[in-house]
Design a protein around this motif. Structure first.
Motif, PDB file in Angstrom:
ATOM      1  N   GLY A 121      77.546  28.239  69.683  1.00  0.00           N
ATOM      2  CA  GLY A 121      78.642  28.053  70.610  1.00  0.00           C
ATOM      3  C   GLY A 121      78.238  28.089  72.070  1.00  0.00           C
ATOM      4  O   GLY A 121      77.055  28.014  72.425  1.00  0.00           O
ATOM      5  N   ILE A 174      78.020  36.753  67.217  1.00  0.00           N
ATOM      6  CA  ILE A 174      78.363  35.346  67.404  1.00  0.00           C
ATOM      7  C   ILE A 174      77.300  34.458  66.777  1.00  0.00           C
ATOM      8  O   ILE A 174      76.113  34.737  66.883  1.00  0.00           O
ATOM      9  CB  ILE A 174      78.425  35.016  68.923  1.00  0.00           C
ATOM     10  CG1 ILE A 174      79.435  35.911  69.638  1.00  0.00           C
ATOM     11  CG2 ILE A 174      78.711  33.545  69.166  1.00  0.00           C
ATOM     12  CD1 ILE A 174      80.863  35.689  69.270  1.00  0.00           C
ATOM     13  N   LEU A 186      75.145  29.606  73.904  1.00  0.00           N
ATOM     14  CA  LEU A 186      74.853  30.935  73.375  1.00  0.00           C
ATOM     15  C   LEU A 186      73.617  30.897  72.497  1.00  0.00           C
ATOM     16  O   LEU A 186      73.407  29.952  71.734  1.00  0.00           O
ATOM     17  CB  LEU A 186      76.048  31.464  72.580  1.00  0.00           C
ATOM     18  CG  LEU A 186      77.302  31.721  73.410  1.00  0.00           C
ATOM     19  CD1 LEU A 186      78.490  31.983  72.491  1.00  0.00           C
ATOM     20  CD2 LEU A 186      77.093  32.887  74.353  1.00  0.00           C
ATOM     21  N   GLU A 246      71.234  32.059  69.344  1.00  0.00           N
ATOM     22  CA  GLU A 246      71.575  32.353  67.951  1.00  0.00           C
ATOM     23  C   GLU A 246      70.529  33.234  67.320  1.00  0.00           C
ATOM     24  O   GLU A 246      69.357  32.938  67.427  1.00  0.00           O
ATOM     25  CB  GLU A 246      71.675  31.053  67.141  1.00  0.00           C
ATOM     26  CG  GLU A 246      72.944  30.303  67.423  1.00  0.00           C
ATOM     27  CD  GLU A 246      73.225  29.255  66.363  1.00  0.00           C
ATOM     28  OE1 GLU A 246      73.408  29.641  65.194  1.00  0.00           O
ATOM     29  OE2 GLU A 246      73.246  28.079  66.702  1.00  0.00           O
ATOM     30  N   VAL A 248      84.747  31.982  75.456  1.00  0.00           N
ATOM     31  CA  VAL A 248      83.610  31.914  74.533  1.00  0.00           C
ATOM     32  C   VAL A 248      84.075  31.079  73.348  1.00  0.00           C
ATOM     33  O   VAL A 248      85.047  31.434  72.672  1.00  0.00           O
ATOM     34  CB  VAL A 248      83.168  33.315  74.068  1.00  0.00           C
ATOM     35  CG1 VAL A 248      82.040  33.205  73.051  1.00  0.00           C
ATOM     36  CG2 VAL A 248      82.745  34.172  75.260  1.00  0.00           C
ATOM     37  N   ALA A 266      86.828  31.264  67.785  1.00  0.00           N
ATOM     38  CA  ALA A 266      85.935  30.733  66.756  1.00  0.00           C
ATOM     39  C   ALA A 266      86.530  29.413  66.268  1.00  0.00           C
ATOM     40  O   ALA A 266      87.642  29.052  66.641  1.00  0.00           O
ATOM     41  CB  ALA A 266      85.787  31.729  65.608  1.00  0.00           C
ATOM     42  N   ALA A 313      82.628  34.289  64.752  1.00  0.00           N
ATOM     43  CA  ALA A 313      82.612  35.541  65.506  1.00  0.00           C
ATOM     44  C   ALA A 313      83.174  36.634  64.621  1.00  0.00           C
ATOM     45  O   ALA A 313      84.235  36.465  64.009  1.00  0.00           O
ATOM     46  CB  ALA A 313      83.436  35.417  66.765  1.00  0.00           C
ATOM     47  N   ALA A 315      82.824  29.798  69.852  1.00  0.00           N
ATOM     48  CA  ALA A 315      81.774  30.098  68.887  1.00  0.00           C
ATOM     49  C   ALA A 315      82.037  29.422  67.551  1.00  0.00           C
ATOM     50  O   ALA A 315      83.187  29.166  67.195  1.00  0.00           O
ATOM     51  CB  ALA A 315      81.687  31.609  68.676  1.00  0.00           C
TER      52      ALA A 315
END
Length: 92
Positions: free
Chosen positions: A69, A66, A46, A48, A80, A11, A85, A82
């Protein structure tokens, strides 16, 4: 022994989780993505809100909610990145 992925979940302000996994599932803007060892390299945005699920060796599953990201798959593993998270209750 089965192949494994090295996974990093990061994150904005901290590394949330790092370790080995058998599979990673993430929901991108293009749809749900399942990543197994040997997956072709890719970069995806990703969706949302989203959730990332990590299947660890032995069958335990971790899940993280999440916000924003990207997911990156390379020959070295899965990262990952983000905006935020937080642990989620795993699906059963």
């Amino acid at each position: 022994m089965a192949q494994q992925l090295h996974v990093e979940l990061v994150a904005v302000e901290e590394k949330v989780w790092s370790g080995e996994a058998e599979m990673v599932v993430a929901r991108t803007t293009e749809g749900e993505l399942g990543v197994l060892p040997g997956h072709a390299p890719l970069l995806g945005q990703l969706a949302e809100p989203s959730q990332v699920r990590i299947k660890q060796p032995g069958g335990q599953q971790l899940a993280y909610d999440i916000a924003g990201g990207f997911v990156s798959v390379t020959g070295e593993g899965v990262t990952v990145l983000a905006e935020s998270a937080s642990p989620a209750t795993p699906a059963r």
